[in-house]
Design an enzyme around this catalytic site. Structure first.
Site, PDB file in Angstrom:
ATOM      1  N   ASP A 136     -17.027 -12.321  39.119  1.00 59.33           N
ATOM      2  CA  ASP A 136     -17.597 -11.992  40.509  1.00 59.33           C
ATOM      3  C   ASP A 136     -16.994 -12.499  41.477  1.00 59.33           C
ATOM      4  O   ASP A 136     -17.966 -12.666  42.231  1.00 59.33           O
ATOM      5  CB  ASP A 136     -19.205 -11.917  40.247  1.00 59.33           C
ATOM      6  CG  ASP A 136     -19.517 -11.127  38.877  1.00 59.33           C
ATOM      7  OD1 ASP A 136     -18.960 -10.284  38.617  1.00 59.33           O
ATOM      8  OD2 ASP A 136     -20.412 -11.703  38.184  1.00 59.33           O
ATOM      9  N   LYS A 145     -12.378 -11.068  43.031  1.00 59.42           N
ATOM     10  CA  LYS A 145     -10.824 -10.789  42.600  1.00 59.42           C
ATOM     11  C   LYS A 145     -10.336  -9.463  43.072  1.00 59.42           C
ATOM     12  O   LYS A 145      -9.209  -9.335  43.470  1.00 59.42           O
ATOM     13  CB  LYS A 145     -10.645 -10.876  41.077  1.00 59.42           C
ATOM     14  CG  LYS A 145     -10.933 -12.132  40.448  1.00 59.42           C
ATOM     15  CD  LYS A 145     -10.714 -12.236  39.161  1.00 59.42           C
ATOM     16  CE  LYS A 145     -11.917 -11.461  38.481  1.00 59.42           C
ATOM     17  NZ  LYS A 145     -13.230 -12.223  38.456  1.00 59.42           N
ATOM     18  N   GLY A 202     -16.428  -5.587  36.928  1.00 61.54           N
ATOM     19  CA  GLY A 202     -16.933  -5.105  37.820  1.00 61.54           C
ATOM     20  C   GLY A 202     -16.143  -5.507  39.240  1.00 61.54           C
ATOM     21  O   GLY A 202     -16.576  -6.422  39.862  1.00 61.54           O
ATOM     22  N   HIS A 203     -15.186  -4.621  39.667  1.00 61.17           N
ATOM     23  CA  HIS A 203     -14.520  -4.947  40.744  1.00 61.17           C
ATOM     24  C   HIS A 203     -14.910  -4.157  41.937  1.00 61.17           C
ATOM     25  O   HIS A 203     -14.621  -2.737  42.005  1.00 61.17           O
ATOM     26  CB  HIS A 203     -12.965  -5.076  40.494  1.00 61.17           C
ATOM     27  CG  HIS A 203     -12.454  -5.964  39.533  1.00 61.17           C
ATOM     28  ND1 HIS A 203     -11.265  -6.074  39.029  1.00 61.17           N
ATOM     29  CD2 HIS A 203     -13.242  -7.089  38.927  1.00 61.17           C
ATOM     30  CE1 HIS A 203     -11.306  -7.058  38.081  1.00 61.17           C
ATOM     31  NE2 HIS A 203     -12.530  -7.617  38.168  1.00 61.17           N
ATOM     32  N   GLN A 232     -13.243 -10.925  34.656  1.00 58.22           N
ATOM     33  CA  GLN A 232     -13.912 -12.086  33.966  1.00 58.22           C
ATOM     34  C   GLN A 232     -13.502 -13.061  34.667  1.00 58.22           C
ATOM     35  O   GLN A 232     -12.872 -13.240  35.765  1.00 58.22           O
ATOM     36  CB  GLN A 232     -14.252 -12.172  32.613  1.00 58.22           C
ATOM     37  CG  GLN A 232     -15.261 -11.053  31.911  1.00 58.22           C
ATOM     38  CD  GLN A 232     -14.312  -9.894  31.775  1.00 58.22           C
ATOM     39  OE1 GLN A 232     -13.290  -9.851  31.143  1.00 58.22           O
ATOM     40  NE2 GLN A 232     -14.592  -8.666  32.061  1.00 58.22           N
TER      41      GLN A 232
HETATM   42  P1  IMP Z   1     -19.300  -9.100  27.306  1.00 57.13           P
HETATM   43  O1  IMP Z   1     -17.918  -9.218  28.098  1.00 57.13           O
HETATM   44  O2  IMP Z   1     -19.978  -7.873  27.689  1.00 57.13           O
HETATM   45  O3  IMP Z   1     -19.210  -9.243  25.987  1.00 57.13           O
HETATM   46  O4  IMP Z   1     -20.170 -10.330  27.957  1.00 57.13           O
HETATM   47  C1  IMP Z   1     -19.976 -11.552  27.697  1.00 57.13           C
HETATM   48  C2  IMP Z   1     -20.405 -12.622  28.999  1.00 57.13           C
HETATM   49  O5  IMP Z   1     -19.445 -12.499  29.821  1.00 57.13           O
HETATM   50  C3  IMP Z   1     -21.830 -12.201  29.522  1.00 57.13           C
HETATM   51  O6  IMP Z   1     -22.401 -13.363  29.886  1.00 57.13           O
HETATM   52  C4  IMP Z   1     -21.338 -11.279  30.511  1.00 57.13           C
HETATM   53  O7  IMP Z   1     -22.538 -11.416  31.707  1.00 57.13           O
HETATM   54  C5  IMP Z   1     -20.187 -12.074  31.202  1.00 57.13           C
HETATM   55  N1  IMP Z   1     -19.416 -11.207  31.797  1.00 57.13           N
HETATM   56  C6  IMP Z   1     -18.487  -9.900  31.284  1.00 57.13           C
HETATM   57  N2  IMP Z   1     -17.966  -9.481  32.159  1.00 57.13           N
HETATM   58  C7  IMP Z   1     -18.256  -9.817  33.432  1.00 57.13           C
HETATM   59  C8  IMP Z   1     -17.902  -9.958  34.510  1.00 57.13           C
HETATM   60  O8  IMP Z   1     -16.997  -8.844  35.108  1.00 57.13           O
HETATM   61  N3  IMP Z   1     -18.334 -10.610  35.805  1.00 57.13           N
HETATM   62  C9  IMP Z   1     -19.232 -11.724  35.207  1.00 57.13           C
HETATM   63  N4  IMP Z   1     -19.545 -11.656  34.079  1.00 57.13           N
HETATM   64  C10 IMP Z   1     -19.172 -11.043  33.218  1.00 57.13           C
END
Ligand code: IMP
Length: 430
Positions: free
Chosen positions: A13, A16, A40-41, A223
């Site tokens: 977040d 990017k 989430g972009h 991420q």
């Molecule tokens: P998953 O990717 O849904 O398996 O989540 C694993 C961890 O990555 C969790 O702590 C999520 O909140 C975090 N996470 C996954 N995608 C994002 C993102 O785009 N931004 C921030 N955190 C993320």
């Protein structure tokens, strides 16, 4: 031609999407190489806000947009996302959107398993986005995944589904869940094949042709480094490698074709989900960052955890990614603070540390050592020239550069893409 990788250097977040959007003007192709619709972009283009999860950000500008083999694709979520974006006026067709036929599919059973295992984990839960990302990557590594291109070969698909269900139905029985019916799943796959196959291609081949024709690629990381499956705060991480090296692995482009790595950070730190966060604030300063910075998740709407800038973590991220320049986002959120802190080291059990240890308890126990800098107490919102920044804001940025050992090439002062100070143009050859 310059091929650039954009990665997050904190916990995601960072903004990017805005940097990718800004650079995509001069890129020919935008490539996603890992993650899925957990990302989430947010982009603001001509006053319209686009929230993208799986689609590469270049789609909004009509750039060739490639979803690489390293991505996990939920075709139902993709179809919904495409509808949302086309409703806002963007045209999406197989001419602009290409999905690797080697990308792994996220199926409804992955989503269910993600949610079941999180619910069962209680306090130890990861705080995933619940999108089935982890279970889909697990199946990929375990060699039982269904990949996008498999939908085109009915003869082998059935055996793959058998193999997948052998595992998943045993697991589901153990969890007390109803088994997945093979005929139902085959029919579901048949229906979705019609939607997704027109976009499926050998992406590595398209990318190599683009390179041969002198086109410029922009790799859009999702991420961030501290969520990387190896280099992040394991096990509180995502299930893919998020660092720059994955751009090659997750797209099929050779490393020699990657010219630059840009790391994106916020002027402070945020995190969503569980896991250690040394500079997290539980006081009014943290609430203020959350409120002013509107720090709520794009995907899940969850309030983000907020804290000061952690130079130790970002320095580590710079090294493991090979970051050449940084983009510092949301500088304006710190405008009204009297004082701003930066973590310059850790203390653990009486010892000083200049890096983040890998052990789970040590990661949770380290205490940040702060340096305090004076705030600038004036608005930087929308400033587009470095010289116009308040002196103390410049001092803050200069101190970060000293601590991090890299130059800050871009500074963002609002969500609008024009509100960006460009000190080092990533497309200029050094
Ligand atoms: P998953 O990717 O849904 O398996 O989540 C694993 C961890 O990555 C969790 O702590 C999520 O909140 C975090 N996470 C996954 N995608 C994002 C993102 O785009 N931004 C921030 N955190 C993320």
């Amino acid at each position: 031609m310059t091929n650039i990788v954009i990665i997050g250097a904190q916990w995601g977040d960072e903004g990017k999407g805005k940097i990718v959007d800004l650079l995509s003007e001069r890129a020919d192709v935008v490539v996603r190489f890992q993650g899925g619709n957990n990302a989430g972009h947010t982009l603001v283009v001509d006053g319209v806000t686009y929230k993208l999860s799986l689609l590469p950000s270049g789609i909004v500008r009509g750039k060739l947009s490639v979803v690489g083999n390293g991505v996990v694709v939920d075709p139902w979520a993709l179809r919904d996302e495409m509808k949302r974006i086309t409703d806002l006026g963007t045209k999406i067709s197989p001419d602009v959107l290409k999905i690797s036929d080697q990308a792994t599919l996220i199926l409804p059973l992955h989503r269910e398993l993600d949610q079941m295992s999180e619910a069962a984990a209680g306090k130890g839960k990861i705080g995933t986005t619940g999108r089935g990302i982890g279970p889909a990557y697990q199946d990929k590594v375990a060699r039982r995944a269904i990949r996008v291109g498999d939908l085109a070969e009915k003869e082998s698909l059935e055996a793959k589904v058998d193999n997948l269900l052998l595992f998943h139905n045993a697991l589901r029985k153990g969890w007390g869940q109803p088994e997945v019916d093979k005929a139902d799943l085959m029919q579901t796959l048949d229906e979705i094949a019609e939607f997704i196959l027109p976009y499926a291609i050998p992406a590595w081949k398209i990318l190599s042709e683009q390179l041969k024709n002198g086109k410029s690629l922009l790799f859009e990381g999702a991420q961030a480094t501290m969520l990387d499956n190896d280099f992040g705060t394991y096990p509180f991480v995502t299930s893919s490698n998020t660092i720059a090296g994955q751009a090659a692995v997750g797209s099929g482009v050779g490393m020699k074709d990657i010219d630059k790595v840009i790391g994106v950070v916020k002027a402070y730190t945020t995190r969503v989900g569980s896991g250690p966060f040394p500079t997290e604030l539980f006081d009014a300063d943290g609430d203020r960052i959350r409120e002013v910075g509107r720090e709520f998740g794009t995907v899940t709407g969850r309030p983000r955890r907020c804290g000061w800038f952690d130079a130790v973590l970002v320095r580590q991220a710079i090294l493991v990614n090979g970051v050449q320049n940084l983009a510092v986002m949301k500088l304006d959120i710190l405008d009204q603070f009297d004082e701003i802190k930066v973590c310059v080291g850790y203390e653990h059990k009486g010892k000083k540390l200049d890096y983040y240890p890998m052990q789970m308890n040590a990661q949770a126990e380290v205490r940040p050592v702060y340096e305090t800098l004076p705030g600038w107490k004036s608005s930087t919102f929308g400033i587009r020239e470095y010289d116009k920044l308040p002196e103390n804001a410049k001092k803050y940025l200069a101190r970060l550069e000293e601590l991090l050992g890299v130059k800050i090439g871009m500074i963002s002062t609002s969500p609008e893409r024009e509100d960006t100070i460009i000190r080092i143009d990533p497309y200029e050859k050094k």
